[in-house]
Design an enzyme around this catalytic site. Structure first.
Site, PDB file in Angstrom:
ATOM      1  N   HIS A  19       0.365   8.657   7.293  1.00 52.58           N
ATOM      2  CA  HIS A  19      -0.546   7.823   6.516  1.00 52.58           C
ATOM      3  C   HIS A  19      -1.998   7.922   6.990  1.00 52.58           C
ATOM      4  O   HIS A  19      -2.881   7.352   6.360  1.00 52.58           O
ATOM      5  CB  HIS A  19      -0.086   6.374   6.562  1.00 52.58           C
ATOM      6  CG  HIS A  19       0.257   5.785   5.233  1.00 52.58           C
ATOM      7  ND1 HIS A  19       0.213   6.471   4.038  1.00 52.58           N
ATOM      8  CD2 HIS A  19       0.662   4.531   4.906  1.00 52.58           C
ATOM      9  CE1 HIS A  19       0.573   5.677   3.050  1.00 52.58           C
ATOM     10  NE2 HIS A  19       0.844   4.493   3.548  1.00 52.58           N
ATOM     11  N   ASN A  66      -2.848  -0.664   1.313  1.00 56.33           N
ATOM     12  CA  ASN A  66      -2.692  -1.003  -0.104  1.00 56.33           C
ATOM     13  C   ASN A  66      -3.835  -1.856  -0.651  1.00 56.33           C
ATOM     14  O   ASN A  66      -3.788  -2.287  -1.792  1.00 56.33           O
ATOM     15  CB  ASN A  66      -1.337  -1.664  -0.365  1.00 56.33           C
ATOM     16  CG  ASN A  66      -1.168  -2.981   0.350  1.00 56.33           C
ATOM     17  OD1 ASN A  66      -2.008  -3.375   1.156  1.00 56.33           O
ATOM     18  ND2 ASN A  66      -0.080  -3.666   0.070  1.00 56.33           N
ATOM     19  N   ASN A 112       0.240   3.837  -2.562  1.00 56.51           N
ATOM     20  CA  ASN A 112      -0.260   2.486  -2.817  1.00 56.51           C
ATOM     21  C   ASN A 112      -1.758   2.341  -2.556  1.00 56.51           C
ATOM     22  O   ASN A 112      -2.429   1.563  -3.228  1.00 56.51           O
ATOM     23  CB  ASN A 112       0.527   1.463  -2.004  1.00 56.51           C
ATOM     24  CG  ASN A 112       1.925   1.274  -2.529  1.00 56.51           C
ATOM     25  OD1 ASN A 112       2.190   1.478  -3.718  1.00 56.51           O
ATOM     26  ND2 ASN A 112       2.850   0.910  -1.660  1.00 56.51           N
TER      27      ASN A 112
END
Length: 180
Positions: A19, A66, A112
């Protein structure tokens, strides 16, 4: 003015995780441009300066992944940055490890952070560079994207980060807007 936004998670425990490809790319771009992340602005840690005669802001949102779009929307509102001068860099589990995909526009897909960027900007019309991190069907998605990558995959991803950085820097050197 260019806004380059690397999506990721802040904190040392997220270094070298899938990520954080956006943060890694933002760091590489800043280093190449000889800029340092020294300020907090618009809910992001930023490096800013001039590169090839153009004002550049490199941002690493300090929100949850997100909610990354909140930071980008603040930059756009505050600095009146046109969408054609924004590029967002993020990981992509749907691409094989090391693959780089450039898109001038498009949906947030399964990411997201990108979905929130689309939501907050009210449009899909901003450029993005996606770095493939693959996936492991045996590990829940959230655990996979937040866990450190094995050494052999990180070596591949470091090369991908370098290639993504070079592409973005070349575009700025050539005063290229990210066509929508």
């Amino acid at each position: 003015m260019y806004l380059i936004v690397g999506l990721g998670n802040y904190g040392k425990n997220f270094d070298n995780t899938p990520h954080n490809m956006g943060f890694m790319t933002a760091d590489a771009i800043a280093q190449d441009m000889q800029l340092e992340f020294t300020k907090n602005k618009c809910k992001a840690l930023i490096a800013e300066g001039f590169f090839c005669g153009e004002k550049v802001i490199i941002a690493k949102p300090q929100t949850y992944m997100n909610k990354s779009g909140v930071s980008i929307q603040e930059f756009v509102s505050k600095f009146k940055i046109p969408l054609t001068n924004i590029i967002v860099v993020a990981d992509d589990i749907d691409l094989p490890v090391g693959t780089i995909r450039y898109r001038a526009h498009g949906s947030g897909g399964t990411h997201n952070g990108l979905k929130n960027c689309v939501e907050m900007l009210g449009t899909e019309n901003f450029a993005r560079v996606k770095i493939g991190v693959g996936k492991n069907e045996n590990i829940p998605l959230e655990d996979y994207v937040l866990a450190p990558m094995p050494k052999e995959k990180m070596e591949i991803l470091r090369e991908s980060v370098k290639n993504a950085k070079n592409k973005i820097i070349d575009m700025i050197k050539n005063n290229h807007t990210f066509q929508i």
